[in-house]
Structure formats: C-alpha cells, structure tokens
Design a protein around this motif. Sequence first.
Motif, short mmCIF file in Angstrom:
data_model
loop_
_atom_site.label_atom_id
_atom_site.label_comp_id
_atom_site.label_asym_id
_atom_site.label_seq_id
_atom_site.Cartn_x
_atom_site.Cartn_y
_atom_site.Cartn_z
N MET A 231 -17.35 21.40 -55.25
CA MET A 231 -16.27 21.82 -54.46
C MET A 231 -16.32 21.67 -53.29
SD MET A 231 -16.35 25.56 -55.51
CE MET A 231 -14.73 25.76 -54.65
N THR A 232 -15.33 22.36 -52.01
CA THR A 232 -16.20 22.38 -50.82
C THR A 232 -16.67 23.28 -50.14
OG1 THR A 232 -13.48 21.54 -49.85
CG2 THR A 232 -15.11 19.33 -50.55
N ASP A 233 -16.36 23.46 -49.24
CA ASP A 233 -17.04 24.90 -49.12
C ASP A 233 -15.03 25.36 -48.53
OD1 ASP A 233 -17.49 27.22 -46.92
OD2 ASP A 233 -17.27 26.43 -45.40
N THR A 234 -14.31 24.33 -47.32
CA THR A 234 -12.90 24.53 -47.45
C THR A 234 -12.21 25.22 -48.91
OG1 THR A 234 -12.45 22.91 -45.55
CG2 THR A 234 -11.02 23.76 -46.84
N GLN A 235 -12.57 24.42 -49.63
CA GLN A 235 -11.66 24.51 -51.47
C GLN A 235 -12.00 26.05 -51.33
OE1 GLN A 235 -13.06 21.28 -53.83
NE2 GLN A 235 -10.91 21.29 -53.48
N PHE A 236 -13.40 26.27 -51.20
CA PHE A 236 -14.32 27.98 -51.93
C PHE A 236 -13.15 28.89 -51.09
CE2 PHE A 236 -17.94 30.65 -51.95
CZ PHE A 236 -17.30 31.18 -53.19
N LYS A 237 -13.37 28.11 -50.17
CA LYS A 237 -12.90 29.13 -49.18
C LYS A 237 -11.08 29.72 -49.92
CE LYS A 237 -15.31 28.99 -45.29
NZ LYS A 237 -15.51 28.48 -43.49
N LEU A 238 -10.55 29.42 -49.91
CA LEU A 238 -9.14 29.38 -50.58
C LEU A 238 -9.01 29.88 -52.25
CD1 LEU A 238 -7.80 26.02 -49.64
CD2 LEU A 238 -7.21 28.08 -48.51
N PHE A 239 -10.09 29.97 -52.38
CA PHE A 239 -10.21 30.62 -54.21
C PHE A 239 -10.09 32.17 -53.70
CE2 PHE A 239 -10.61 26.25 -56.02
CZ PHE A 239 -9.68 26.17 -56.12
N SER A 240 -11.13 32.30 -52.40
CA SER A 240 -11.60 33.34 -52.53
C SER A 240 -10.55 34.44 -51.66
CB SER A 240 -12.91 33.54 -51.38
OG SER A 240 -13.89 32.16 -52.32
#
Length: 326
Positions: A231-240
């Motif tokens: 997964m991308t860093d951008t996706q992880f930030k969204l989920f976080s």
Amino acid sequence: MWVCAVILLAATTGFSNGDDWSYEYETRWPGACTTGAQQSPINIMSRSAIVDKLDAHIQGPLVFRGYSNVNASAANDGHTLKWTIEEDEIPPVVSGGPLRGNYSFVQFHLHWLSEHAIDGMKYPMEIHLVHVKTGLTIEEAVERPDGLAVVGILAEVHSTSEENEFALGELEPALPYLLTRHEGSYPASVIDLSRMFSSNMQSFYTYHGSLTTPNCQEVVTWILMDRPIKMTDTQFKLFSKVDVGGINNYRSLQPVNRVIHRSRESSATVAIPSAFGLLAAVLNLSSSVTGVMSKGMCTLVNIKKRFFGKGVKDCSVAEALKNKSP
C-alpha cells in the motif's frame, strides 16, 4: 436469508455497532476474551512453526472461488472499517489447506497496526477476510471450534506509485464517507477482492484461535499469509485518519501456547516490512500519541503495553488518582 445470517454474525461474533467495548480497556472485554485459553492474535515465530511436509494438517492447496466480483457495502462501525457482502449475493468460497469443508465469505475489515506479529514484527495494516462454514447457521458456527475461518493479509507501506496503489485502490472512494462513524453504509459497489491477495496465497501460517473482538469466541481457523501486499504512504495516511474510537484498532498479542503450522510453500525467511513501511507505522503512532496527550502519561504507558501484548491500566482511575488533591 443470507443477509439475516450476515446481520446475526455481526451481532454474535463481536463485529457489532455497539460502544460497549473499547480497545483502550481490553481487561473489561466480556466472554472468552479474559478466560479463554486459545486467544488471538499471537506472535508467530517462524522457526517454531511446523512445516507440514506430509500434508497431515494442511491437506492440499487453498482454493479460492468467486473473489473477483463481490458486491459489498462499506461501513465505519466505530471499531473498524468493514465491507459486507450484499443481500442475495452468491458468496465467494474458500476450501482446502487446513480447512475441512467449504467456508463462505461474509465480510472483510481492517486493523492498523497489524494484530498478528511475525517474529516479533508488526506491520502497518492487517486485512481480515471473514468466512463462516458453509451449511452451518450462525448459532451453530459460533458453538463449533471450526465454525469460522479468517484469512489474514498483512500490508506494508511503500512510496506512492500506480503499482503500489493497486491492492487497496478500490477502497479509496469510500474513505471520505468513512472517516467518521455513520449509522448507514456507503453505497454498495463491486470489488475485486483478489486484488488484496498476497503474491502467493499458498504461503501461510495456520493455527486455531479466536475472534479478536468481543466475545472472542475460540472458533476460528486462522490462515495468515506471510507475504505482505503493498500500500502507499498516501493510502496509509488516509486510513490512519479514520475515527475508530481511539488511536488504533488492534488487540494486544495473546499467549501462543499451541501448535502453529506453516505451509510447505511458506517463505524460507519471513518478509520484513520495508524501512519506509516501518517509518510510516512509527510516524502514525507518533502523531496519534500527540492527539491523546491530554489523557496523560497513563495513555502513553498503555500504548507501549498494548503494542507488546501486555495488560493495560484503567486510565480513568489513574487520571482521577493523579489529579486528586493531596
């Protein structure tokens, strides 16, 4: 008929919409959560896992049917994000491996950080694909040690690119709606669940354990893939950013005290999260800690204890005692 089973599963197995439990106070969880002997999640030590060379426990390959076209609706229930199969849909089915019979897909949901650890290593995210044994009612399934099967898929964080966005890309459109808890669900859409599959779905650990939410029934055949998806860093930030009632939504590690099997195709060496993935996870924890500083040092201690699978203190009591005048 099928939707009734799904709703009942949500109420019976702990995937409920209620606020009667919290990740912050695991010692208060009901049922087998505090009394069970084979609880989940656990830390899997790769060298201790038994390679099933004779196919005694893992009898043949896992077989996945119907996962590429699933109509599911998304919801934030206050504890996780979950996608549930729609009414009257023919569910995907998994069989083979350690499973005795067919298991029908019900829903998948997300945990960040991962619930399981491999060789003491946590991952930024863990996806749970929940299945009920085909032919059983929900009441029967939660009373049988083989009533449920959960396929766990780990995810690590990489830099943003089209390739790394692929696995979780279909989930992104629902995220703005899911940032906060809602009574309803995000409109159903067709999802290709196989996009979230590990690069080798025959490479896994398996053991008998429990649900990781109340009432923690010990009725789960766990199948944890040992090769993480990207997964991308951008996706992880969204989920976080999603509100799940606290800074994270993973249960503490539980005692292993049982046999862990690994498939013959499992990796000779465990895939270690990338340095970028580890950094993203640490930064996520750091930003979360900043958001809860007002709860005092008790909360900080609990974060550390929960990460290493230890019991936590009751912060409300601790705060009361701390703030009490001498």
